[in-house]
Design a protein around this motif. Structure first.
Motif, PDB file in Angstrom:
ATOM      1  N   ARG A 190       0.881  -1.150  -0.190  1.00 13.35           N
ATOM      2  CA  ARG A 190       0.108  -0.338  -0.262  1.00 13.35           C
ATOM      3  C   ARG A 190       0.756   1.049  -0.043  1.00 13.35           C
ATOM      4  NH1 ARG A 190      -5.665  -0.086   1.770  1.00 13.35           N
ATOM      5  NH2 ARG A 190      -5.947  -2.445   2.082  1.00 13.35           N
ATOM      6  N   LEU A 191       1.598   1.611   0.652  1.00 13.89           N
ATOM      7  CA  LEU A 191       2.829   2.180   0.672  1.00 13.89           C
ATOM      8  C   LEU A 191       3.918   2.677  -0.325  1.00 13.89           C
ATOM      9  CD1 LEU A 191       3.878   4.843   3.259  1.00 13.89           C
ATOM     10  CD2 LEU A 191       5.874   3.195   3.064  1.00 13.89           C
ATOM     11  N   ALA A 192       3.456   1.712  -0.877  1.00 13.30           N
ATOM     12  CA  ALA A 192       4.227   1.883  -3.081  1.00 13.30           C
ATOM     13  C   ALA A 192       3.187   2.364  -3.679  1.00 13.30           C
ATOM     14  CB  ALA A 192       4.735  -0.266  -3.044  1.00 13.30           C
ATOM     15  N   THR A 193       2.207   2.092  -3.949  1.00 13.87           N
ATOM     16  CA  THR A 193       0.433   2.754  -4.557  1.00 13.87           C
ATOM     17  C   THR A 193       0.637   4.239  -3.710  1.00 13.87           C
ATOM     18  OG1 THR A 193      -0.452   0.624  -4.711  1.00 13.87           O
ATOM     19  CG2 THR A 193      -1.361   2.727  -4.955  1.00 13.87           C
ATOM     20  N   ILE A 194       1.141   4.712  -2.143  1.00 12.06           N
ATOM     21  CA  ILE A 194       0.971   5.867  -2.616  1.00 12.06           C
ATOM     22  C   ILE A 194       2.151   6.677  -2.772  1.00 12.06           C
ATOM     23  CG2 ILE A 194       0.937   7.448  -0.794  1.00 12.06           C
ATOM     24  CD1 ILE A 194      -0.500   5.321   1.322  1.00 12.06           C
ATOM     25  N   GLY A 195       3.056   5.993  -2.702  1.00 12.86           N
ATOM     26  CA  GLY A 195       4.058   6.844  -3.723  1.00 12.86           C
ATOM     27  C   GLY A 195       4.313   6.797  -4.853  1.00 12.86           C
ATOM     28  N   ASP A 196       3.672   6.432  -5.717  1.00 10.59           N
ATOM     29  CA  ASP A 196       3.447   6.376  -6.749  1.00 10.59           C
ATOM     30  C   ASP A 196       2.621   7.592  -7.154  1.00 10.59           C
ATOM     31  OD1 ASP A 196       4.486   3.988  -8.269  1.00 10.59           O
ATOM     32  OD2 ASP A 196       2.751   2.737  -8.217  1.00 10.59           O
ATOM     33  N   GLN A 217      10.729   7.575 -11.796  1.00  9.25           N
ATOM     34  CA  GLN A 217      11.867   6.609 -11.608  1.00  9.25           C
ATOM     35  C   GLN A 217      12.345   6.071 -10.234  1.00  9.25           C
ATOM     36  OE1 GLN A 217      15.030   8.109 -13.971  1.00  9.25           O
ATOM     37  NE2 GLN A 217      14.415   7.074 -16.352  1.00  9.25           N
ATOM     38  N   ARG A 218      11.911   7.232  -9.524  1.00 12.91           N
ATOM     39  CA  ARG A 218      12.519   6.957  -8.087  1.00 12.91           C
ATOM     40  C   ARG A 218      11.312   6.397  -6.815  1.00 12.91           C
ATOM     41  NH1 ARG A 218      15.945  11.776  -8.043  1.00 12.91           N
ATOM     42  NH2 ARG A 218      14.162  12.778  -8.175  1.00 12.91           N
ATOM     43  N   ALA A 219      10.041   6.351  -7.522  1.00 13.74           N
ATOM     44  CA  ALA A 219       8.233   5.793  -7.388  1.00 13.74           C
ATOM     45  C   ALA A 219       8.756   4.417  -7.571  1.00 13.74           C
ATOM     46  CB  ALA A 219       7.424   6.144  -7.917  1.00 13.74           C
ATOM     47  N   ALA A 220       9.243   3.995  -8.847  1.00 10.03           N
ATOM     48  CA  ALA A 220       9.514   2.614  -9.184  1.00 10.03           C
ATOM     49  C   ALA A 220      10.470   1.903  -8.334  1.00 10.03           C
ATOM     50  CB  ALA A 220      10.018   2.155 -10.619  1.00 10.03           C
ATOM     51  N   ALA A 221      11.752   2.762  -8.576  1.00  8.53           N
ATOM     52  CA  ALA A 221      13.184   1.493  -7.567  1.00  8.53           C
ATOM     53  C   ALA A 221      12.178   1.701  -6.278  1.00  8.53           C
ATOM     54  CB  ALA A 221      14.357   2.973  -7.360  1.00  8.53           C
ATOM     55  N   ARG A 259       9.333   1.186  -4.459  1.00  8.08           N
ATOM     56  CA  ARG A 259       8.529   0.249  -4.797  1.00  8.08           C
ATOM     57  C   ARG A 259       8.910  -1.191  -5.401  1.00  8.08           C
ATOM     58  NH1 ARG A 259       3.327  -1.823  -6.783  1.00  8.08           N
ATOM     59  NH2 ARG A 259       2.542   1.038  -6.647  1.00  8.08           N
ATOM     60  N   THR A 260      10.200  -1.127  -5.847  1.00  9.97           N
ATOM     61  CA  THR A 260      10.785  -2.331  -5.864  1.00  9.97           C
ATOM     62  C   THR A 260      11.431  -3.116  -4.952  1.00  9.97           C
ATOM     63  OG1 THR A 260      11.348  -2.219  -8.015  1.00  9.97           O
ATOM     64  CG2 THR A 260      13.410  -3.753  -7.024  1.00  9.97           C
ATOM     65  N   GLU A 261      12.507  -2.293  -3.708  1.00 10.46           N
ATOM     66  CA  GLU A 261      12.556  -2.123  -2.661  1.00 10.46           C
ATOM     67  C   GLU A 261      11.536  -2.965  -1.707  1.00 10.46           C
ATOM     68  OE1 GLU A 261      15.784   0.476  -0.815  1.00 10.46           O
ATOM     69  OE2 GLU A 261      14.923   1.234  -2.460  1.00 10.46           O
ATOM     70  N   LEU A 262      10.379  -1.888  -1.790  1.00  9.44           N
ATOM     71  CA  LEU A 262       9.354  -2.530  -0.530  1.00  9.44           C
ATOM     72  C   LEU A 262       8.413  -3.452  -1.620  1.00  9.44           C
ATOM     73  CD1 LEU A 262       7.178   1.161  -0.575  1.00  9.44           C
ATOM     74  CD2 LEU A 262       8.374   0.306   0.821  1.00  9.44           C
ATOM     75  N   ALA A 263       8.546  -3.840  -2.489  1.00  5.70           N
ATOM     76  CA  ALA A 263       8.101  -5.509  -3.081  1.00  5.70           C
ATOM     77  C   ALA A 263       9.795  -6.743  -2.347  1.00  5.70           C
ATOM     78  CB  ALA A 263       7.974  -5.567  -4.557  1.00  5.70           C
ATOM     79  N   GLN A 264      10.387  -6.247  -1.918  1.00  5.83           N
ATOM     80  CA  GLN A 264      11.375  -7.154  -1.143  1.00  5.83           C
ATOM     81  C   GLN A 264      10.742  -7.779  -0.033  1.00  5.83           C
ATOM     82  OE1 GLN A 264      13.589  -9.028  -2.589  1.00  5.83           O
ATOM     83  NE2 GLN A 264      14.270  -9.355  -0.316  1.00  5.83           N
TER      84      GLN A 264
END
Length: 326
Positions: A166-172, A191-195, A197-202
């Motif tokens: 959810r935090l990743a979606t807020i970041g987008d 680009q930074r939001a995508a990066a 999101r990758t960290e948060l997915a991990q």
């Protein structure tokens, strides 16, 4: 939302609003707001939103956190300088209902420069992730916890950042807002939001795998801040108090939580970095358990180099130990 606005907080905010006209807005480091024309001034209501803004904004933004490290953010009282920061910021990132004084100042001073992260996705009900009191077919508890008034009706849990996805979606969404303000660097924000999101997915994967096989799935916590984490990773939270950590539990509630902790063989009673551990210690003594910190990350306790990701990983290890996960 159920967070209360204290008379003192309202008075402080009113005074701040009245004094705004004569105040020069300054950032927390003492520099004037808007001093660097090449950076976007962003005000964040509390730490997780500061984390997002800094990671997605990078060097293109100057972020001010209204809640200082070590301070409980719910009942934040704004001074005139902080109201000035809200008034002059290019973007104010907040979560409506979590900090009443911030809500009021945003409504009166921020206008369309405000980004309410509670609007990105529907918030969970306050009771989400809670223990259902189903004792192997036994009749449910006749008496509901005294904090039920905090978790009834349409009350919502604001602690959305405890679910990394959810935090990743807020970041987008934050990246989109920043790109609208600063079109020349919109691609960088994306680009930074995508990066991130990758960290948060991990991080999400680490929690999923780390909590997959545990001997217990109930967590006894000082207040019900962990609904998102509990729902996401199939845990059940048993809260000593409801959404507000300041409420004192009744003797009846203490007895109920103690009984449930015994029933589920809890070995750990969790308390928080910004809240007194005394109640958790009392229950721990009653059931022969230990206490440990489970951090809702409403704010950092000190300037110790920690950030959202490191505190979440510390929480994971704490949970794995407490729940005997393999």
């Amino acid at each position: 939302m159920t967070f209360r606005t204290t008379p003192r907080a309202l008075a402080a905010t009113t005074a701040a609003l009245l004094a705004l006209a004569g105040v020069t807005a300054c950032s927390t480091d003492g520099g004037p707001a808007g001093a660097d024309p090449d950076r976007v001034d962003v005000v964040a209501g509390f730490y997780p939103l500061q984390f997002l803004a800094e990671r997605i904004g990078g060097d293109a933004v100057a972020v001010t956190n209204l809640a200082r490290p070590g301070a409980e953010p719910h009942d934040l009282e704004l001074n005139p300088r902080q109201v000035g920061q809200i008034s002059e910021a290019k973007l104010v990132v907040f979560l409506h209902g979590f900090q009443p004084a911030v809500d009021e100042a945003v409504e009166q001073n921020a206008g369309d420069r405000a980004f309410d992260v509670a609007t990105v996705q529907p918030l969970l009900d306050a009771t989400a992730g809670g223990h259902d009191h189903d004792h192997d077919g036994e009749e449910e508890h006749a008496d509901e916890p005294e904090h039920a008034e905090e978790t009834s009706g349409d009350a919502k849990d604001p602690h959305v950042w405890l679910d990394p996805t959810r935090l990743a979606t807020i970041g987008d969404q934050l990246a989109e807002r920043l790109g609208g303000i600063d079109p020349d660097r919109a691609g960088e924000y994306t680009q930074r939001a995508a990066a991130l999101r990758t960290e948060l997915a991990q991080l999400d994967t680490e929690f999923t795998e780390g909590l997959k096989t545990c001997q217990r799935r109930e967590i006894v916590v000082s207040h019900t801040a962990f609904g998102y984490l509990a729902q996401k990773y199939q845990l059940e939270q048993i809260g000593i108090t409801g959404l507000s950590p300041e409420n004192e539990p009744s003797p009846q509630r203490l007895a109920e939580v103690t009984e449930e902790a015994r029933e589920h063989g809890a070995t750990t009673i969790f308390f928080e970095t910004l809240v007194s551990p005394k109640v958790a210690e009392t229950i721990a003594r009653e059931v022969g358990a230990q206490t440990a910190v489970l951090d809702p990350i409403e704010g950092l306790s000190a300037e110790n180099g920690a950030d959202y990701l490191s505190v979440m990983r510390t929480n994971l290890q704490t949970l794995r130990t407490a729940l005997s996960c393999s």
